[in-house]
Design an enzyme around this catalytic site. Structure first.
Site, PDB file in Angstrom:
ATOM      1  N   GLN A   1      49.471  31.818  26.718  1.00 14.47           N
ATOM      2  CA  GLN A   1      48.696  30.733  27.322  1.00 14.47           C
ATOM      3  C   GLN A   1      48.665  30.836  28.842  1.00 14.47           C
ATOM      4  O   GLN A   1      47.693  30.438  29.485  1.00 14.47           O
ATOM      5  CB  GLN A   1      49.265  29.378  26.894  1.00 14.47           C
ATOM      6  CG  GLN A   1      48.997  29.042  25.437  1.00 14.47           C
ATOM      7  CD  GLN A   1      47.508  28.984  25.117  1.00 14.47           C
ATOM      8  OE1 GLN A   1      46.759  28.220  25.716  1.00 14.47           O
ATOM      9  NE2 GLN A   1      47.081  29.817  24.184  1.00 14.47           N
TER      10      GLN A   1
ATOM     11  N   HIS B   1      45.663  32.371  30.957  1.00 11.41           N
ATOM     12  CA  HIS B   1      44.455  31.645  31.339  1.00 11.41           C
ATOM     13  C   HIS B   1      44.238  31.698  32.850  1.00 11.41           C
ATOM     14  O   HIS B   1      43.105  31.780  33.313  1.00 11.41           O
ATOM     15  CB  HIS B   1      44.534  30.183  30.890  1.00 11.41           C
ATOM     16  CG  HIS B   1      44.074  29.954  29.489  1.00 11.41           C
ATOM     17  ND1 HIS B   1      42.755  29.924  29.133  1.00 11.41           N
ATOM     18  CD2 HIS B   1      44.769  29.733  28.344  1.00 11.41           C
ATOM     19  CE1 HIS B   1      42.635  29.703  27.843  1.00 11.41           C
ATOM     20  NE2 HIS B   1      43.850  29.584  27.337  1.00 11.41           N
TER      21      HIS B   1
ATOM     22  N   GLU C   1      48.425  19.571  26.760  1.00  9.01           N
ATOM     23  CA  GLU C   1      47.183  19.861  26.038  1.00  9.01           C
ATOM     24  C   GLU C   1      47.514  20.467  24.670  1.00  9.01           C
ATOM     25  O   GLU C   1      46.998  20.037  23.644  1.00  9.01           O
ATOM     26  CB  GLU C   1      46.336  20.827  26.861  1.00  9.01           C
ATOM     27  CG  GLU C   1      45.040  21.250  26.184  1.00  9.01           C
ATOM     28  CD  GLU C   1      44.301  22.315  26.970  1.00  9.01           C
ATOM     29  OE1 GLU C   1      43.137  22.582  26.615  1.00  9.01           O
ATOM     30  OE2 GLU C   1      44.862  22.883  27.924  1.00  9.01           O
ATOM     31  N   HIS C   2      48.355  21.494  24.675  1.00 13.54           N
ATOM     32  CA  HIS C   2      48.799  22.150  23.440  1.00 13.54           C
ATOM     33  C   HIS C   2      50.300  21.926  23.289  1.00 13.54           C
ATOM     34  O   HIS C   2      51.054  22.147  24.234  1.00 13.54           O
ATOM     35  CB  HIS C   2      48.546  23.649  23.483  1.00 13.54           C
ATOM     36  CG  HIS C   2      47.160  24.033  23.889  1.00 13.54           C
ATOM     37  ND1 HIS C   2      46.832  24.446  25.166  1.00 13.54           N
ATOM     38  CD2 HIS C   2      46.008  24.061  23.177  1.00 13.54           C
ATOM     39  CE1 HIS C   2      45.549  24.727  25.222  1.00 13.54           C
ATOM     40  NE2 HIS C   2      45.014  24.494  24.033  1.00 13.54           N
TER      41      HIS C   2
ATOM     42  N   ASP D   1      42.786  27.757  19.289  1.00 14.24           N
ATOM     43  CA  ASP D   1      41.824  28.104  20.334  1.00 14.24           C
ATOM     44  C   ASP D   1      40.603  28.820  19.772  1.00 14.24           C
ATOM     45  O   ASP D   1      39.496  28.679  20.300  1.00 14.24           O
ATOM     46  CB  ASP D   1      42.480  29.008  21.383  1.00 14.24           C
ATOM     47  CG  ASP D   1      43.282  28.235  22.416  1.00 14.24           C
ATOM     48  OD1 ASP D   1      43.172  26.998  22.449  1.00 14.24           O
ATOM     49  OD2 ASP D   1      44.016  28.879  23.186  1.00 14.24           O
TER      50      ASP D   1
ATOM     51  N   HIS E   1      24.842 -20.626  27.626  1.00 15.93           N
ATOM     52  CA  HIS E   1      25.316 -20.107  26.346  1.00 15.93           C
ATOM     53  C   HIS E   1      25.428 -21.240  25.325  1.00 15.93           C
ATOM     54  O   HIS E   1      25.021 -21.106  24.165  1.00 15.93           O
ATOM     55  CB  HIS E   1      26.689 -19.447  26.514  1.00 15.93           C
ATOM     56  CG  HIS E   1      26.649 -18.079  27.120  1.00 15.93           C
ATOM     57  ND1 HIS E   1      26.182 -17.837  28.383  1.00 15.93           N
ATOM     58  CD2 HIS E   1      27.042 -16.865  26.623  1.00 15.93           C
ATOM     59  CE1 HIS E   1      26.276 -16.547  28.651  1.00 15.93           C
ATOM     60  NE2 HIS E   1      26.791 -15.930  27.601  1.00 15.93           N
TER      61      HIS E   1
END
Length: 429
Positions: free
Chosen positions: A250, A253, A320-321, A354, A413
């Site tokens: 990861q 990235h 995120e993961h 992914d 109203h």
């Protein structure tokens, strides 16, 4: 014992530069200048002067150039993603309930009319992002789906053949070779004969993220995404080499992608710390440099006393993961509360999610998993409500409404309620 930072990142997670002024100026230029401005920016920023709107002939030719083995793999992943999205769609239904005699209310699920999907195209060719965005919108029932992706040098049609094939297979109605802010603006403003997008989805660089953020309100967006991040929770049963590769896999990235290991095993922590740099060194460039920088600057190993403390730390980070490689996976599944997507067991890996497992990879980053989930069919559906009232329910409903309205000081109203009490109950009596 409190948690200990066995390895701490040398840098704080990189914060996106303040791009608001420059991105805002580009959006203003694009809205005023339209297609001509988009073409000019594409030439200036991407060095691309080819067709922006790709013809069916160009798409067909690109599809023909994709190897059959890759088509088969895309078909496998597309089927998983589509089936999972359909299961999500089936989990929510339109509802109707008679709350009281004569008072009926309900909800409808209405797809947005036009979705714009951004497919990144920088260092990597994001086949998976094409599947995750377009497939999910199609399953949700969106009538028109536009897709944009930055032009790439050497791509015959402007966009790599495999991405074009994937977008076509997944159901994109229009495909544009246009990236960055200009790609986002084309979908938001309805350039190149696109319908104006109701929602913009898909990952992108900091310019794309800022453009989506600035446009939010005029259009919907999936989320404002930052650099991808990943956390592994592992106990003494985990294999150090597997954990190390899951972190480095990861980290490739980019240098701004944080990765964490949370463990209660000092032995595991020591071995992963030794192995992670060795794993990164095995990658080709530029992946190696990205992974080495991310691990050195943002990689962390947090040593905890027990699994409760480990889970609390994971929830605090809200990655995120989140990958659990520990005993008693059912306990972890029921205990953890803050993550974009959860991967249970050493047999799983974030890369599966992914690329091909079926769950969506467009996920909240930078701790946003504390309050939101990732992209799903729900993002493309409006849950709207309706009501119907008959004379049987009017007396009490109107009286309560008028009383609450007057207490609030909202006489107008109250009078709309009074009118119905006087007019419609009388007519039906």
């Amino acid at each position: 014992m409190t948690e200990t930072h066995f390895k701490k990142g040398a840098l704080k997670a990189a914060e996106a530069a303040d791009l608001s002024a420059s991105v805002s100026a580009i959006l203003t230029e694009l809205e005023a200048g339209g297609e001509a401005a988009a073409r000019r920016l594409s030439r200036d920023l991407d060095g691309y002067d080819g067709d922006i709107v790709l013809s069916q002939e160009a798409i067909a030719a690109a599809c023909a150039r994709v190897p059959q083995a890759l088509k088969d793999d895309i078909a496998y992943a597309h089927e998983n993603i589509s089936r999972f999205a359909q299961a999500q769609r089936d989990s929510i239904t339109e509802t109707e309930i008679e709350l009281r005699p004569g008072l009926t209310a309900g909800q409808r699920l209405i797809p947005v009319q036009a979705a714009g999907c951004y497919i990144p195209g920088g260092r990597y060719s994001h086949i998976a992002s094409a599947m995750m965005t377009v497939t999910t919108a199609r399953v949700a029932g969106v009538p028109h789906i536009a897709a944009v992706s930055p032009p790439r040098a050497g791509a015959v049609a402007g966009i790599p053949d495999a991405i074009l094939y994937t977008l076509h297979r997944c159901g994109a109605d229009r495909i544009l070779a246009l990236g960055g802010v200009q790609g986002i603006a084309a979908m938001a403003f309805g350039l190149f004969d696109l319908p104006r997008a109701d929602i913009l989805v898909g990952p992108g660089n900091q310019y794309v993220a800022e453009a989506k953020r600035l446009l939010f309100g005029r259009v919907g967006i999936d989320m404002v995404a930052g650099p991808t991040d990943s956390l592994v929770v592992a106990d003494s049963t985990a294999d150090p080499l597997t954990v190390a590769w899951d972190l480095i896999g990861q980290a490739e990235h980019g240098a701004n992608s944080p990765v964490w290991l949370i463990t209660d095993s000092a032995v595991l922590a020591t071995e992963v710390a030794r192995l992670a740099p060795l794993c990164a060194a095995e990658l080709p460039q530029p992946n190696r440099a990205a992974a080495e920088s991310a691990w050195a600057g943002l990689g962390e190993i947090i040593l905890c006393e027990n699994r409760d403390q480990m889970a609390a730390q994971a929830d605090l980070i809200a990655p995120e993961h989140l990958h659990v490689q520990a005993a008693d996976l059912d306990w972890w599944k029921s205990r953890l509360t803050a993550y974009g997507s959860l991967f249970l067991g050493a047999e799983s890996t974030v890369a599966f999610g992914d690329k091909a497992a079926g769950t969506n990879h467009v996920l909240p980053t930078s701790g946003a998993a504390r309050y939101t989930g990732g992209l799903s069919v729900h993002k493309f559906l409006k849950t709207v409500t309706w009501q119907r009232v008959t004379a049987e329910a009017l007396p009490r409903l109107a009286a309560v409404t008028a009383n609450i309205s007057r207490f609030e000081g909202m006489e107008g109203h109250a009078r709309t309620a009074d009118l119905r009490l006087e007019k419609y109950t009388f007519q039906s009596s």
